[in-house]
Design a protein around this motif. Structure first.
Motif, PDB file in Angstrom:
ATOM      1  N   SER A 138      -3.677 -10.182  11.291  1.00 46.93           N
ATOM      2  CA  SER A 138      -3.909 -11.460  11.960  1.00 46.93           C
ATOM      3  C   SER A 138      -3.275 -12.591  11.150  1.00 46.93           C
ATOM      4  N   TRP A 139      -3.080 -13.727  11.794  1.00 43.42           N
ATOM      5  CA  TRP A 139      -2.521 -14.882  11.103  1.00 43.42           C
ATOM      6  C   TRP A 139      -3.453 -15.369  10.002  1.00 43.42           C
ATOM      7  N   GLU A 140      -4.734 -15.274  10.258  1.00 46.33           N
ATOM      8  CA  GLU A 140      -5.692 -15.705   9.235  1.00 46.33           C
ATOM      9  C   GLU A 140      -5.564 -14.860   7.968  1.00 46.33           C
ATOM     10  N   ALA A 141      -5.497 -13.552   8.161  1.00 43.56           N
ATOM     11  CA  ALA A 141      -5.354 -12.659   7.014  1.00 43.56           C
ATOM     12  C   ALA A 141      -4.013 -12.877   6.322  1.00 43.56           C
ATOM     13  N   PHE A 142      -2.960 -13.074   7.103  1.00 44.09           N
ATOM     14  CA  PHE A 142      -1.631 -13.303   6.544  1.00 44.09           C
ATOM     15  C   PHE A 142      -1.603 -14.575   5.704  1.00 44.09           C
ATOM     16  N   ASN A 143      -2.185 -15.648   6.240  1.00 41.29           N
ATOM     17  CA  ASN A 143      -2.208 -16.914   5.506  1.00 41.29           C
ATOM     18  C   ASN A 143      -3.069 -16.813   4.251  1.00 41.29           C
ATOM     19  N   TRP A 144      -4.188 -16.104   4.334  1.00 39.42           N
ATOM     20  CA  TRP A 144      -5.030 -15.919   3.160  1.00 39.42           C
ATOM     21  C   TRP A 144      -4.265 -15.164   2.068  1.00 39.42           C
ATOM     22  N   MET A 145      -3.555 -14.125   2.475  1.00 45.45           N
ATOM     23  CA  MET A 145      -2.781 -13.353   1.497  1.00 45.45           C
ATOM     24  C   MET A 145      -1.708 -14.215   0.851  1.00 45.45           C
ATOM     25  N   ARG A 146      -1.065 -15.060   1.622  1.00 46.75           N
ATOM     26  CA  ARG A 146      -0.027 -15.939   1.057  1.00 46.75           C
ATOM     27  C   ARG A 146      -0.637 -16.934   0.077  1.00 46.75           C
ATOM     28  N   GLN A 147      -1.868 -17.377   0.348  1.00 41.71           N
ATOM     29  CA  GLN A 147      -2.523 -18.312  -0.558  1.00 41.71           C
ATOM     30  C   GLN A 147      -2.989 -17.626  -1.847  1.00 41.71           C
ATOM     31  N   GLU A 148      -3.192 -16.335  -1.797  1.00 40.97           N
ATOM     32  CA  GLU A 148      -3.625 -15.587  -2.976  1.00 40.97           C
ATOM     33  C   GLU A 148      -2.481 -15.332  -3.954  1.00 40.97           C
ATOM     34  N   ILE A 149      -1.252 -15.396  -3.492  1.00 40.48           N
ATOM     35  CA  ILE A 149      -0.103 -15.071  -4.339  1.00 40.48           C
ATOM     36  C   ILE A 149      -0.080 -15.908  -5.615  1.00 40.48           C
ATOM     37  N   PRO A 150      -0.186 -17.241  -5.556  1.00 38.41           N
ATOM     38  CA  PRO A 150      -0.151 -18.017  -6.811  1.00 38.41           C
ATOM     39  C   PRO A 150      -1.292 -17.669  -7.767  1.00 38.41           C
ATOM     40  N   ARG A 151      -2.481 -17.419  -7.249  1.00 35.60           N
ATOM     41  CA  ARG A 151      -3.607 -17.066  -8.106  1.00 35.60           C
ATOM     42  C   ARG A 151      -3.342 -15.735  -8.808  1.00 35.60           C
ATOM     43  N   LEU A 152      -2.853 -14.775  -8.057  1.00 36.97           N
ATOM     44  CA  LEU A 152      -2.580 -13.464  -8.640  1.00 36.97           C
ATOM     45  C   LEU A 152      -1.429 -13.532  -9.644  1.00 36.97           C
ATOM     46  N   GLN A 153      -0.426 -14.358  -9.370  1.00 38.53           N
ATOM     47  CA  GLN A 153       0.658 -14.526 -10.326  1.00 38.53           C
ATOM     48  C   GLN A 153       0.144 -15.151 -11.618  1.00 38.53           C
ATOM     49  N   GLY A 154      -0.793 -16.084 -11.492  1.00 39.34           N
ATOM     50  CA  GLY A 154      -1.413 -16.676 -12.672  1.00 39.34           C
ATOM     51  C   GLY A 154      -2.172 -15.640 -13.486  1.00 39.34           C
ATOM     52  N   GLU A 155      -2.874 -14.750 -12.811  1.00 38.17           N
ATOM     53  CA  GLU A 155      -3.596 -13.688 -13.510  1.00 38.17           C
ATOM     54  C   GLU A 155      -2.635 -12.756 -14.232  1.00 38.17           C
ATOM     55  N   VAL A 156      -1.517 -12.447 -13.587  1.00 38.37           N
ATOM     56  CA  VAL A 156      -0.521 -11.578 -14.212  1.00 38.37           C
ATOM     57  C   VAL A 156       0.014 -12.230 -15.483  1.00 38.37           C
ATOM     58  N   GLU A 157       0.318 -13.523 -15.422  1.00 38.14           N
ATOM     59  CA  GLU A 157       0.821 -14.230 -16.603  1.00 38.14           C
ATOM     60  C   GLU A 157      -0.216 -14.223 -17.731  1.00 38.14           C
ATOM     61  N   GLN A 158      -1.484 -14.437 -17.396  1.00 37.15           N
ATOM     62  CA  GLN A 158      -2.537 -14.410 -18.416  1.00 37.15           C
ATOM     63  C   GLN A 158      -2.658 -13.021 -19.028  1.00 37.15           C
ATOM     64  N   LEU A 159      -2.577 -11.994 -18.207  1.00 37.46           N
ATOM     65  CA  LEU A 159      -2.655 -10.628 -18.723  1.00 37.46           C
ATOM     66  C   LEU A 159      -1.475 -10.320 -19.640  1.00 37.46           C
TER      67      LEU A 159
END
Length: 70
Positions: A13-34
């Motif tokens: 769904s568009w809602e799930a797609f948009n949520w996943m796109r919004q999660e990308i920066p947070r997850l990239q931040g976690e990767v950098e911290q790790l």
């Protein structure tokens, strides 16, 4: 909806797609911290007393120092 848009997001769904796109920066931040954490602990475990594999020369030096102390 065009076929191109459908291919971009797949069968979600568009809602799930948009949520996943919004999660990308947070997850990239976690990767950098790790990565920073891994680099920190690699430096911490590089001390001589934490090293697992010593060269034969280093082992000989340890034995020589032990014999001098005794």
């Amino acid at each position: 909806m065009s076929d191109e848009q459908q291919e971009e997001r797949g069968p979600v769904s568009w809602e799930a797609f948009n949520w996943m796109r919004q999660e990308i920066p947070r997850l990239q931040g976690e990767v950098e911290q790790l990565k920073r954490d891994v680099e920190f602990w690699q430096q911490q475990t590089n001390h001589w007393y934490m090293k697992a594999n010593y060269t034969p020369e280093q082992i000989e030096e340890f034995h020589r120092r032990l014999s001098l102390e005794e």
